[in-house]
Design an enzyme around this catalytic site. Structure first.
Site, PDB file in Angstrom:
ATOM      1  N   GLY A  32     -25.414 127.693 116.160  1.00 12.99           N
ATOM      2  CA  GLY A  32     -24.116 126.717 116.422  1.00 12.99           C
ATOM      3  C   GLY A  32     -24.461 125.342 116.153  1.00 12.99           C
ATOM      4  CG  HIS A  38     -25.322 125.228 109.986  1.00 13.04           C
ATOM      5  ND1 HIS A  38     -25.349 124.071 110.839  1.00 13.04           N
ATOM      6  CD2 HIS A  38     -26.506 125.896 110.625  1.00 13.04           C
ATOM      7  CE1 HIS A  38     -26.386 124.397 111.838  1.00 13.04           C
ATOM      8  NE2 HIS A  38     -26.824 125.400 111.328  1.00 13.04           N
ATOM      9  CD  GLN A  62     -34.622 131.273 117.523  1.00 17.43           C
ATOM     10  OE1 GLN A  62     -34.092 132.034 117.267  1.00 17.43           O
ATOM     11  NE2 GLN A  62     -34.807 129.976 116.509  1.00 17.43           N
ATOM     12  CB  ILE A 178     -27.277 119.770 103.167  1.00 12.92           C
ATOM     13  CG1 ILE A 178     -27.022 121.180 102.421  1.00 12.92           C
ATOM     14  CG2 ILE A 178     -26.099 118.875 102.940  1.00 12.92           C
ATOM     15  CD1 ILE A 178     -26.659 121.101 101.256  1.00 12.92           C
ATOM     16  CB  SER A 187     -31.392 118.583 112.060  1.00 11.69           C
ATOM     17  OG  SER A 187     -32.003 119.352 113.230  1.00 11.69           O
TER      18      SER A 187
HETATM   19  O1  PAF Z   1     -32.248 128.693 112.167  1.00 16.43           O
HETATM   20  C1  PAF Z   1     -31.602 129.083 113.039  1.00 16.43           C
HETATM   21  O2  PAF Z   1     -30.634 128.688 113.472  1.00 16.43           O
HETATM   22  C2  PAF Z   1     -32.176 130.349 113.898  1.00 16.43           C
HETATM   23  O3  PAF Z   1     -33.705 130.042 113.868  1.00 16.43           O
HETATM   24  C3  PAF Z   1     -31.687 131.838 113.530  1.00 16.43           C
HETATM   25  C4  PAF Z   1     -32.173 131.997 112.265  1.00 16.43           C
HETATM   26  C5  PAF Z   1     -30.108 131.809 113.567  1.00 16.43           C
HETATM   27  C6  PAF Z   1     -32.236 132.854 114.478  1.00 16.43           C
HETATM   28  O4  PAF Z   1     -31.777 132.479 115.882  1.00 16.43           O
END
Ligand code: PAF
Length: 280
Positions: A32, A38, A62, A178, A187
């Site tokens: 998100g 994105h 993560q 980008i 980012s």
């Molecule tokens: O790059 C990201 O946004 C995340 O690491 C991902 C690949 C969606 C996994 O949570």
């Protein structure tokens, strides 16, 4: 039309017809706080697939730092509007319990050293959580193609490795980073930059770009020191690491090579941390 689904079951129903009629499914996993980086992935997916699914899931496993997880921007309404505009077909928005029904367990997988360098050193456990969630998402979505940005170069290398290791029938497409007009990589973390930090942030891109020329008269070790001085000169950014690596193995180079090589770095500011990389 953008359909929003929350469970694997709803997702399955939503794409069953497409899947049974052999339509090509493209997938863009995200956490998100979507930006044009994105959206470029969504557009690239739209250009080559019949149905495009985007997931938004802030993956707890993560984040090695709980404050980072807490302050990760959550902007679902704005994200949905961007996806709609980009003609994304399905937004998958699962809860933690939907992707981790048995608790936050990590998938056991040996990543062949790709996870122990660079980000792996500074964010222990990050890649174990990342591959776990990408694996859960792949099984939920079962895409033909998945799109990842080169901005997270180490992540991309690890996902390619995982897909190959597990024999998953998914093609991984790497999409170019980008950048803003001054070179700053887009980012979700850029919103944490102060006005002054944002003004100075082009130093990251300019420094990496200069390395392509400078490498003809400096060793990787000498160039690392030069990068550190350049980044830290303004007194605004700190260099967490810079590494010149083999683009396939991610292992640090002692000397320049003909095979593809890359500069990867992480920079810290008052409230955030930015990563970037570039082919050399
Ligand atoms: O790059 C990201 O946004 C995340 O690491 C991902 C690949 C969606 C996994 O949570």
């Amino acid at each position: 039309m953008l359909f929003t689904v929350y469970t694997r079951q709803q997702l399955l129903k939503c794409i069953q017809t497409a899947r049974s009629s052999g339509k090509k499914i493209g997938f863009v996993p995200t956490m998100g706080a979507l930006h044009q980086g994105h959206i470029a992935l969504i557009r690239q997916a739209k250009a080559s697939c019949d149905i495009v699914i985007c997931s938004i899931f802030v993956n707890p496993t993560q984040f090695n730092n709980p404050t980072d997880l807490e302050k990760y921007p959550r902007t679902v309404a704005a994200d949905r509007a961007l996806l709609y505009e980009a003609n994304c077909d399905v937004l998958f928005l699962p809860e933690v319990s939907e992707l981790y029904p048995d608790g936050l367990q990590l998938m056991p997988i040996n990543l062949n050293g790709l996870d122990t360098v660079m980000e792996g050193v500074f964010r222990p456990g990050h890649f174990a959580g990342m591959v776990t969630v990408v694996n859960h998402l792949f099984y939920a979505v079962m895409p033909d193609v998945a799109f990842f940005g080169e901005k997270d170069f180490q992540q991309l290398a690890i996902i390619k490795y995982m897909v190959n290791e597990l024999n998953l029938p998914i093609s991984i497409v790497a999409c170019a980073t980008i950048r803003e007009t001054d070179g700053l990589a887009m980012s979700s973390r850029n919103i944490h930059l102060t006005t002054e930090e944002r003004k100075q942030a082009s130093v990251i891109f300019k420094t990496m770009e200069a390395c392509s020329k400078l490498k003809s008269d400096k060793t990787p070790g000498q160039l690392k020191q030069w990068v550190k001085n350049e980044i830290e000169r303004s007194g605004i950014f700190g260099l967490e690491y810079v590494s010149f690596v083999d683009a396939a193995t991610l292992q640090p180079l002692q000397q320049w090579q003909l095979a593809p090589q890359r500069i990867c770095l992480a920079v810290t500011t008052s409230k955030t941390r930015l990563i970037d990389n570039m082919a050399l």
